[in-house]
Design an enzyme around this catalytic site. Sequence first.
Site, PDB file in Angstrom:
ATOM      1  N   LEU A 253       0.895  -1.159   0.000  1.00 47.91           N
ATOM      2  CA  LEU A 253       0.000   0.000   0.000  1.00 47.91           C
ATOM      3  C   LEU A 253       0.929   1.204   0.000  1.00 47.91           C
ATOM      4  O   LEU A 253       2.007   1.164   0.612  1.00 47.91           O
ATOM      5  CB  LEU A 253      -0.888   0.005   1.247  1.00 47.91           C
ATOM      6  CG  LEU A 253      -1.945  -1.116   1.346  1.00 47.91           C
ATOM      7  CD1 LEU A 253      -2.680  -1.036   2.679  1.00 47.91           C
ATOM      8  CD2 LEU A 253      -2.941  -1.042   0.194  1.00 47.91           C
ATOM      9  N   ASP A 254       0.493   2.286  -0.650  1.00 41.87           N
ATOM     10  CA  ASP A 254       1.319   3.495  -0.677  1.00 41.87           C
ATOM     11  C   ASP A 254       1.529   4.009   0.746  1.00 41.87           C
ATOM     12  O   ASP A 254       0.744   3.708   1.648  1.00 41.87           O
ATOM     13  CB  ASP A 254       0.632   4.600  -1.491  1.00 41.87           C
ATOM     14  CG  ASP A 254       0.463   4.206  -2.952  1.00 41.87           C
ATOM     15  OD1 ASP A 254       1.198   3.323  -3.410  1.00 41.87           O
ATOM     16  OD2 ASP A 254      -0.425   4.791  -3.604  1.00 41.87           O
ATOM     17  N   LYS A 255       2.538   4.842   0.897  1.00 37.58           N
ATOM     18  CA  LYS A 255       2.849   5.383   2.227  1.00 37.58           C
ATOM     19  C   LYS A 255       1.629   6.099   2.834  1.00 37.58           C
ATOM     20  O   LYS A 255       1.373   6.011   4.035  1.00 37.58           O
ATOM     21  CB  LYS A 255       4.043   6.341   2.107  1.00 37.58           C
ATOM     22  CG  LYS A 255       4.552   6.832   3.436  1.00 37.58           C
ATOM     23  CD  LYS A 255       5.819   7.659   3.259  1.00 37.58           C
ATOM     24  CE  LYS A 255       6.182   8.364   4.552  1.00 37.58           C
ATOM     25  NZ  LYS A 255       7.286   9.304   4.398  1.00 37.58           N
TER      26      LYS A 255
ATOM     27  N   THR B 169      -1.536   5.486   2.153  1.00 42.28           N
ATOM     28  CA  THR B 169      -2.748   4.648   2.158  1.00 42.28           C
ATOM     29  C   THR B 169      -2.885   3.935   3.493  1.00 42.28           C
ATOM     30  O   THR B 169      -1.882   3.515   4.081  1.00 42.28           O
ATOM     31  CB  THR B 169      -2.683   3.615   1.006  1.00 42.28           C
ATOM     32  OG1 THR B 169      -2.574   4.305  -0.232  1.00 42.28           O
ATOM     33  CG2 THR B 169      -3.915   2.721   0.989  1.00 42.28           C
TER      34      THR B 169
ATOM     35  N   LYS C 116      -5.252   5.427  -7.525  1.00 44.36           N
ATOM     36  CA  LYS C 116      -5.042   6.871  -7.754  1.00 44.36           C
ATOM     37  C   LYS C 116      -4.956   7.177  -9.251  1.00 44.36           C
ATOM     38  O   LYS C 116      -5.517   8.173  -9.731  1.00 44.36           O
ATOM     39  CB  LYS C 116      -3.752   7.327  -7.063  1.00 44.36           C
ATOM     40  CG  LYS C 116      -3.854   7.303  -5.540  1.00 44.36           C
ATOM     41  CD  LYS C 116      -2.508   7.583  -4.914  1.00 44.36           C
ATOM     42  CE  LYS C 116      -2.546   7.417  -3.414  1.00 44.36           C
ATOM     43  NZ  LYS C 116      -1.210   7.272  -2.825  1.00 44.36           N
TER      44      LYS C 116
END
Length: 242
Positions: free
Chosen positions: A101-103, A105, A192
Amino acid sequence: MIRLDKYLADMGIGTRQEVKRRIRQGKVTVDGTVVRSPEYKVDEECTVCCDGGRVCYEAFEYYMLNKPAGVVSATEDRTEKTVIDLIGGQRRKDLFPAGRLDKDTEGLLLITNDGALAHRLLSPKKHVDKMYYVRVKGAVTEEDVHAMAEGINIGSSALEEWTKPAVLDIISSGRESAVRLTIQEGKYHQVKRMFLARGKEVTYLKRERMGALALDESLQPGEYRRLTEEELKDLYETDRHA
Ligand code: URA
């Protein structure tokens, strides 16, 4: 059968050198007897104690983490805090996050050392649903729903990169919209980029579900717990039916 020093190191008691030292110091017993040789062979049936505390061997561990924003989905990082840093206590040392997961998220992240399961859950060929709660700037429309259902070009016109069909459910639409998006892949920044391709910016992203595994909403961001037997069984079922 595995070596006593590996057994202890695998279970996160210390590095291989540290556990060897403790074994040689007579701090480790196997079935009630002090064993001083690190190469002594043990199996899961043995009662192994270190400094008087029992150390049970688990080949695989499974944790559900509610990932907070601000930590990276990696096993180690020179500057950033990682999701693995959040898993405290005595635990296997070979844990990794099943997917990224993105930082910024939040939400459901499976932390395990079961590489085969992780691979099958993440493989696009297996079509495992990943459901996200998303807040987006601006109104989300039925046109967006249809476009997502068709698949979206998240590349450029020069170099197209199409996503598989995705299911978009609108919860509310307005100046800021709330939606749920279900995808079966995990391309880089996929959610995104899907909204950006529709001219909309994601302002908040949280994963709520992966296959049969749903985020336990009682876990606050940064909290984790072990998977229950039931959840693990369902996850393997997801995997078999995928
Ligand atoms: N899609 C994204 O854009 N970011 C995530 O963290 C997960 C899915």
